[in-house]
Design an enzyme around this catalytic site. Structure first.
Site, PDB file in Angstrom:
ATOM      1  N   ARG A 113       0.825  -1.211   0.000  1.00 18.41           N
ATOM      2  CA  ARG A 113       0.000   0.000   0.000  1.00 18.41           C
ATOM      3  C   ARG A 113       0.861   1.265   0.000  1.00 18.41           C
ATOM      4  O   ARG A 113       0.459   2.291  -0.559  1.00 18.41           O
ATOM      5  CB  ARG A 113      -0.926   0.007   1.209  1.00 18.41           C
ATOM      6  CG  ARG A 113      -2.042  -0.986   1.026  1.00 18.41           C
ATOM      7  CD  ARG A 113      -3.011  -0.968   2.159  1.00 18.41           C
ATOM      8  NE  ARG A 113      -4.224  -1.664   1.715  1.00 18.41           N
ATOM      9  CZ  ARG A 113      -5.176  -2.075   2.528  1.00 18.41           C
ATOM     10  NH1 ARG A 113      -5.084  -1.865   3.817  1.00 18.41           N
ATOM     11  NH2 ARG A 113      -6.234  -2.684   2.045  1.00 18.41           N
ATOM     12  N   LYS A 171     -19.756 -16.333   1.760  1.00 13.83           N
ATOM     13  CA  LYS A 171     -21.184 -16.229   2.087  1.00 13.83           C
ATOM     14  C   LYS A 171     -22.008 -15.507   1.035  1.00 13.83           C
ATOM     15  O   LYS A 171     -21.614 -14.457   0.540  1.00 13.83           O
ATOM     16  CB  LYS A 171     -21.334 -15.464   3.403  1.00 13.83           C
ATOM     17  CG  LYS A 171     -20.813 -16.193   4.604  1.00 13.83           C
ATOM     18  CD  LYS A 171     -21.347 -15.493   5.830  1.00 13.83           C
ATOM     19  CE  LYS A 171     -20.500 -15.688   7.048  1.00 13.83           C
ATOM     20  NZ  LYS A 171     -20.374 -14.413   7.772  1.00 13.83           N
ATOM     21  N   GLY A 222     -10.934  -8.396  -0.509  1.00 13.09           N
ATOM     22  CA  GLY A 222      -9.664  -8.627   0.178  1.00 13.09           C
ATOM     23  C   GLY A 222      -9.062  -9.986  -0.147  1.00 13.09           C
ATOM     24  O   GLY A 222      -7.910 -10.095  -0.577  1.00 13.09           O
ATOM     25  N   GLY A 232     -14.022  -3.786   1.637  1.00 10.36           N
ATOM     26  CA  GLY A 232     -15.403  -3.319   1.807  1.00 10.36           C
ATOM     27  C   GLY A 232     -15.786  -2.263   0.786  1.00 10.36           C
ATOM     28  O   GLY A 232     -16.903  -2.266   0.266  1.00 10.36           O
TER      29      GLY A 232
HETATM   30  P1  ADP Z   1     -13.451 -11.522  -0.538  1.00 12.21           P
HETATM   31  O1  ADP Z   1     -12.641 -11.163   0.675  1.00 12.21           O
HETATM   32  O2  ADP Z   1     -12.646 -11.521  -1.791  1.00 12.21           O
HETATM   33  O3  ADP Z   1     -14.703 -10.703  -0.649  1.00 12.21           O
HETATM   34  P2  ADP Z   1     -14.739 -13.690   0.859  1.00 12.21           P
HETATM   35  O4  ADP Z   1     -14.242 -13.150   2.140  1.00 12.21           O
HETATM   36  O5  ADP Z   1     -16.188 -13.623   0.576  1.00 12.21           O
HETATM   37  O6  ADP Z   1     -13.916 -13.068  -0.372  1.00 12.21           O
HETATM   38  O7  ADP Z   1     -14.386 -15.252   0.761  1.00 12.21           O
HETATM   39  C1  ADP Z   1     -13.085 -15.770   0.834  1.00 12.21           C
HETATM   40  C2  ADP Z   1     -13.057 -17.054   1.585  1.00 12.21           C
HETATM   41  O8  ADP Z   1     -13.999 -17.982   1.081  1.00 12.21           O
HETATM   42  C3  ADP Z   1     -11.710 -17.734   1.468  1.00 12.21           C
HETATM   43  O9  ADP Z   1     -11.070 -17.707   2.721  1.00 12.21           O
HETATM   44  C4  ADP Z   1     -12.040 -19.157   1.020  1.00 12.21           C
HETATM   45  O10 ADP Z   1     -11.301 -20.141   1.708  1.00 12.21           O
HETATM   46  C5  ADP Z   1     -13.509 -19.267   1.347  1.00 12.21           C
HETATM   47  N1  ADP Z   1     -14.175 -20.287   0.530  1.00 12.21           N
HETATM   48  C6  ADP Z   1     -14.243 -20.379  -0.804  1.00 12.21           C
HETATM   49  N2  ADP Z   1     -14.878 -21.498  -1.189  1.00 12.21           N
HETATM   50  C7  ADP Z   1     -15.217 -22.156  -0.080  1.00 12.21           C
HETATM   51  C8  ADP Z   1     -15.909 -23.397   0.186  1.00 12.21           C
HETATM   52  N3  ADP Z   1     -16.357 -24.167  -0.806  1.00 12.21           N
HETATM   53  N4  ADP Z   1     -16.102 -23.738   1.470  1.00 12.21           N
HETATM   54  C9  ADP Z   1     -15.640 -22.970   2.480  1.00 12.21           C
HETATM   55  N5  ADP Z   1     -14.998 -21.798   2.308  1.00 12.21           N
HETATM   56  C10 ADP Z   1     -14.793 -21.396   1.038  1.00 12.21           C
END
Ligand code: ADP
Ligand code: MG
Length: 399
Positions: A36, A205, A356, A379
């Site tokens: 950063r 989620k 992230g 976010g």
């Molecule tokens: P971002 O930070 O890019 O918005 P998220 O925080 O929503 O992404 O999701 C990232 C997490 O989702 C990762 O740590 C990954 O391990 C988890 N993940 C992806 N697929 C699965 C799965 N099938 N079951 C459990 N966790 C998962």
């Protein structure tokens, strides 16, 4: 509705307040990743080279206790900035008062100083984070111009972004180069994409991404769904998902999104399953119609990678948020790598990844250079993808 950028300002001999995103990861007072700080250099150098006096600041973490005044000091980031600039960065260990004001007055064109973590002002009544009107006014009084290069906090209404912008004066707030890039690429992809627009959504989620799905359902030609959220959709379709992560309370919502999607939502056809959430446990690929009762899906399967890659090959714009599987474990990173590959093979397309963990995945898996834009805001990029107006961007002056 074009926003001013730093190149639109007359910087010569001006005191320029520069809001940076130096919210860097630290361990035992040491910076563990200086991306950063490196990313902020173009904006800072531009202002210094054009005769401006830089007053730099940023938040770092959350400040809740007196101990945080030591562990959350931003001094290490100021020191690292000085090394990278090969130039003195005068550090003022406070966020207001005579020492700060004297340092600002002593600053010469082409010189830079930095003051303490803006969230030190949260200890006594959340002044920074609740945009205390006096605080924004005070910080604005220290400078002639305001450059906001902190996209990561653009979704927040804090004193150090919108508070200063509201008080610095008409036409005196501009975006730095990082902020400009986020507006151009994420804003552009959401407001006015070159079609076909393919969105790829995954991660943990559905509930985190509802706003993004709804906004992109309107705008994208296809939405490819992977990650844990796929199982909530599969269950909503009546399939057995075994021990996979499912948000039971979001099944109705998933159903209604599927109805609204009119075939735009593309779900996986196979998945890599295991009895345990563990890289070394036995695992196999199964059809989404045959997920064993005692197993959980941890990645998309090879047939899905092929299906998604074909969809991606048609794209002129790709927006991606959320890994396809548990990419942190090598055995469940193949889906995310496959999608990275498909994106890397595109020519003349704009490809954007935000979130992230998604950005971390693209970097960790070695595909950073294959994207047109990797968004630095977690976010903030999510809210931008939801089509929301971000206060930090709204408060930048119009050209
Ligand atoms: P971002 O930070 O890019 O918005 P998220 O925080 O929503 O992404 O999701 C990232 C997490 O989702 C990762 O740590 C990954 O391990 C988890 N993940 C992806 N697929 C699965 C799965 N099938 N079951 C459990 N966790 C998962
Ligand atoms: Mg995340």
């Amino acid at each position: 509705m074009a926003k001013k950028i730093v190149t639109d300002l007359d910087l010569k001999n001006k005191k320029v307040l520069v809001r940076l995103d130096f919210n860097v990861p630290m361990k035992d007072g040491k910076i563990t990743n200086d991306n950063r700080i490196v990313a902020a250099l173009p904006t800072i150098k531009y202002i210094l080279e054009n005769g401006g006096k830089v007053i730099a600041f940023s938040h770092l973490g959350k400040v809740k206790t007196k101990e945080d005044l030591i562990s959350k000091s931003i001094r290490p980031a100021a020191n690292r900035l000085a090394e990278l600039l090969e130039k003195e960065v005068k550090f003022i260990p406070t966020t207001k008062g005579p020492e700060l004001e004297a340092a600002v007055d002593a600053l010469k064109p082409g010189e830079i100083m930095m003051f303490e973590n803006t969230r030190f002002e949260d200890l006594d009544g959340k002044k920074e984070s609740s945009n205390d009107p006096e605080l924004g006014k005070y910080w604005a009084s220290l400078g002639d111009l305001f450059v906001n290069d902190a996209f990561g906090t653009a979704h927040r209404s804090h004193a150090s972004n919108i508070g200063i912008a509201a008080n610095i004066g008409e036409g005196k707030t501009a975006a730095g180069f990082l902020m400009e890039k986020e507006i151009k690429f994420i804003g552009g992809a959401v407001d006015n994409p070159t079609k076909p627009l393919i969105a790829i959504l995954g991660g943990s989620k559905v509930s985190d991404k509802i706003g993004v799905i709804e906004n992109l359902l309107d705008k994208a030609d296809k939405i490819l769904v992977g990650g844990a959220m796929m199982f909530t959709f599969l269950r909503a379709l009546g399939k057995n998902t075994g021990k996979s992560m499912v948000e039971e309370d979001k099944l109705d919502l998933a159903k209604s999104l599927l109805d609204k999607a009119n075939g735009k939502l593309v779900l996986p056809i196979d998945t890599v399953v295991s009895k345990e959430f563990n890289n070394d446990a036995p695992h196999k690929t199964v059809s989404v119609n045959n997920i064993p009762e005692d197993q959980m899906g941890l990645d998309i399967g090879a047939a899905t990678i092929k299906l998604f890659s074909e969809e991606i090959s048609n794209a002129k714009t790709v927006v991606w948020n959320g890994p396809m599987g548990v990419f942190e474990m090598p055995n469940y990173a193949k889906g995310t790598i496959g999608v990275c590959e498909a994106i890397a093979n595109l020519k003349n397309s704009t490809t954007i990844i935000g979130g992230g963990d998604s950005a971390a995945a693209a970097i960790q898996l070695g595909y950073a250079s294959k994207f047109t834009h990797i968004s630095t805001g977690g976010g903030a990029s999510l809210e931008y993808l939801e089509g929301k107006e971000l206060p930090g961007i709204v408060s930048i002056s119009e050209k």
